[in-house]
Write an enzyme that holds these catalytic residues in place. Structure first.
Site, PDB file in Angstrom:
ATOM      1  N   THR A 215     -31.027 -50.911  -9.681  1.00 35.66           N
ATOM      2  CA  THR A 215     -30.955 -51.819  -8.384  1.00 35.66           C
ATOM      3  C   THR A 215     -29.305 -52.189  -8.260  1.00 35.66           C
ATOM      4  O   THR A 215     -28.757 -52.121  -9.283  1.00 35.66           O
ATOM      5  CB  THR A 215     -31.664 -53.229  -8.949  1.00 35.66           C
ATOM      6  N   ARG A 243     -45.873 -49.912  -3.498  1.00 40.37           N
ATOM      7  CA  ARG A 243     -45.271 -50.776  -4.335  1.00 40.37           C
ATOM      8  C   ARG A 243     -44.248 -51.440  -4.037  1.00 40.37           C
ATOM      9  O   ARG A 243     -43.190 -50.845  -3.701  1.00 40.37           O
ATOM     10  CB  ARG A 243     -45.109 -49.981  -5.795  1.00 40.37           C
ATOM     11  N   VAL A 244     -44.194 -52.645  -4.320  1.00 40.45           N
ATOM     12  CA  VAL A 244     -43.116 -53.588  -4.026  1.00 40.45           C
ATOM     13  C   VAL A 244     -42.628 -54.371  -5.573  1.00 40.45           C
ATOM     14  O   VAL A 244     -43.635 -54.492  -6.186  1.00 40.45           O
ATOM     15  CB  VAL A 244     -43.250 -54.739  -3.167  1.00 40.45           C
ATOM     16  N   ASP A 246     -39.487 -56.491  -7.979  1.00 40.85           N
ATOM     17  CA  ASP A 246     -38.883 -57.733  -7.819  1.00 40.85           C
ATOM     18  C   ASP A 246     -37.879 -58.080  -7.067  1.00 40.85           C
ATOM     19  O   ASP A 246     -37.788 -59.167  -6.510  1.00 40.85           O
ATOM     20  CB  ASP A 246     -38.532 -58.224  -9.352  1.00 40.85           C
ATOM     21  N   GLY A 266     -34.276 -54.279 -13.172  1.00 35.85           N
ATOM     22  CA  GLY A 266     -35.218 -53.690 -14.513  1.00 35.85           C
ATOM     23  C   GLY A 266     -36.552 -53.489 -14.001  1.00 35.85           C
ATOM     24  O   GLY A 266     -36.741 -53.443 -12.786  1.00 35.85           O
ATOM     25  N   GLY A 268     -39.473 -54.273 -12.610  1.00 37.06           N
ATOM     26  CA  GLY A 268     -39.941 -55.133 -11.597  1.00 37.06           C
ATOM     27  C   GLY A 268     -41.120 -55.968 -12.090  1.00 37.06           C
ATOM     28  O   GLY A 268     -41.199 -57.022 -11.731  1.00 37.06           O
TER      29      GLY A 268
END
Lengths: 348, 348
Positions: A215, A243-244, A246, A266, A268
């Protein structure tokens, strides 16, 4: 008045201002105005080439320099974090924008969020496939709509109407990431066969490994004393089912208030379950912890306690910075108010 | 030993156990095991018919009774909140599942989340159009995948593979909600014309009015002392651009840990910016506030300070309940460990 007295007075008169200048300089040197990350994970020196290391460090330095120019010019921290994150989105080295990892279906689905600590205004997009700079789409959601979060086709339609650059999904394709998808798919299918019969194999998600995430993010403190944070990601390699993670979730992967700004990277799922970014802010506000103490407690204790890993960057209103991670490495860097840039990859 | 002494000893021997029974009863009566809501907003007695009021109260009581049966039978709080929310999703009265409001494009896009306070396991879905009971899809994400949040078509595909009931999107259609969409569209276009030239009219979102939202939720405490929370919603009438509100966001519209469970309802954007559910939990854990104090501080002070409105339900591990809202009304109800059900609509 004797000579000694005159000398003493002269000494005091001369020494006070010079001492003040010195201490201000010392203080300024310690004051950070921006911190960025390019993802945490299994980044081992043994697997890195000197050329690759140089390229990563140069990209991080460019992002910091770009953000710092905005701060130095008196622009808002929102401008600075957006500018820095755009640099990393445009670089194929990081898992965000160009260079994003591929989903199980061979697509690049991007998520991003931005938050203004002074007003608590926030914007985010998730699952977008045609917006060149998702962080700018998140900013448009924050400033040009009454919403905070938009997903999928709706978010893309909005971004187009808001005047953002729309690209063909092919723009995000990179050879490296495509090969990673093929490799991870092979590993996952082997693991699924090995795990057949075990309870774990019933799970319909993908196996998470830290080689799969990454990220980018930035937190900045402007001359007005306002904080802002932004995060952008391509999510996990081989991710399925819309999928979502963090990154686009306000209070989880991205958060800023008047006290502190935070951007996470990291695994999520564990960051969501720990509401990581807001927890850091709450520990500071309600328990008077320093940014270093609060960040460490969440990243080094709470996230691993559930079985997760990753890191975060945090910058408080006094210019103190924290960059804890519990993985082998985290691409990261800082710039102070005097323009001094430092970049790091491994544990120091 | 004289008669008086014997009488006194007999009296004490008899009175102590009976007093204990009495005090235990009194304590049990105060202990709540479940609290639910059916949405906060402009619910005015003057606009309500006695029949409608009766129907709402009956639906709330049925949801509480259904959840309570699970708790009484020794089942988990997760089972109880899922069962209660399913009742409200299946009722056309509430803005969740059947009876959900329509998007600008005339669709029903549903969001839901669930969280287990004991393990911090969580699941959520957003923007789904074919899953009869989104709360059960959220639970499937939590238990049958390694992810926490799934959106859109991906979430629907997962739900199908997980064995959930898939319905034609027409299933969610109700005459009442369809007429609301037409009314809100007319109001919005008038407002847009009136606002032409003003900065506000540049905003690409929809105007938010509390007549447009509504959510259902439940928090339960089981015999093992474990808390769980769940929330489900159809979002805002006339919503555009794949907007996601607070309901499916862990730590925002839905949260549970070992100390407290929370489910929110209201103007989602302001709940996101305040990270409402986790903030209530943090005020309790880090500042030793009671569930009542923490809930009130966030709903009655912090959310209105930014210009938002709504309410929440919260239940702590000792069976204390809080149901603050800053709107005219909130459909809500409680059940205690002895099975006593109470339902409310307006301010008491």
């Amino acid at each position: 008045m004797n000579f000694k007295k005159v000398r003493l007075i002269l000494f005091l008169l001369l020494s006070i201002p010079s001492y003040q200048v010195f201490s201000q300089e010392a203080k300024q040197k310690q004051k950070y105005v921006m911190v960025i990350h390019g993802g945490a994970g299994t980044i081992l020196k043994s697997q890195m080439t000197p050329e690759k290391e140089k390229a990563y460090k140069a990209a991080l330095a460019l992002a910091l320099e770009t953000g710092f120019r905005r701060i130095k010019a008196g622009e808002s921290s929102i401008n600075a974090v957006e500018a820095a994150v755009r640099i990393m989105e445009d670089s194929p080295l990081f898992n965000a924008g160009k260079g994003a990892v591929f989903t199980n279906e061979g697509k690049n689905e991007l998520d991003a969020a931005i938050m203004d600590g002074n007003t608590l205004m926030a914007g985010s997009v998730a699952g977008v496939t045609t917006i060149r700079n998702p962080v700018s789409a998140a900013r448009a959601v924050m400033e040009k709509s009454e919403h905070v979060m938009m997903v999928g086709k709706g978010a893309e339609k909005f971004a187009g109407q808001a005047g953002l650059e729309i690209v063909d999904p092919k723009y995000f394709w990179t050879k490296d990431r495509w090969e990673s998808l093929q490799k991870v798919k092979r590993q996952d299918s082997i693991k699924a066969m090995e795990g057949a019969g075990e309870k774990k194999s019933l799970k319909l998600g993908t196996e998470n490994r830290d080689s799969k995430f990454g990220t980018v993010g930035a937190v900045a403190l402007d001359k007005q004393g306002n904080l802002a944070a932004a995060t952008s990601t391509g999510g996990m390699t081989n991710k399925k089912y819309g999928r979502v993670g963090d990154a686009p979730l306000i209070g989880i992967g991205t958060y800023a208030n008047k006290l502190v700004g935070i951007s996470c990277t990291g695994w999520g799922e564990f960051f969501i379950r720990n509401v990581v970014a807001h927890d850091v802010a709450a520990l500071m506000e309600y328990k008077n912890k320093t940014v270093e103490e609060a960040s460490s407690e969440v990243v080094m204790k709470k996230v691993p306690a559930l079985g997760g890993d990753g890191g975060l960057i945090a910058l408080d209103r006094d210019g103190n910075v924290a960059m804890p991670f519990n993985t082998a490495g985290m691409y990261r860097g800082t710039v102070t108010s005097d323009g001094k840039i430092e970049v790091f990859i491994y544990k120091e």
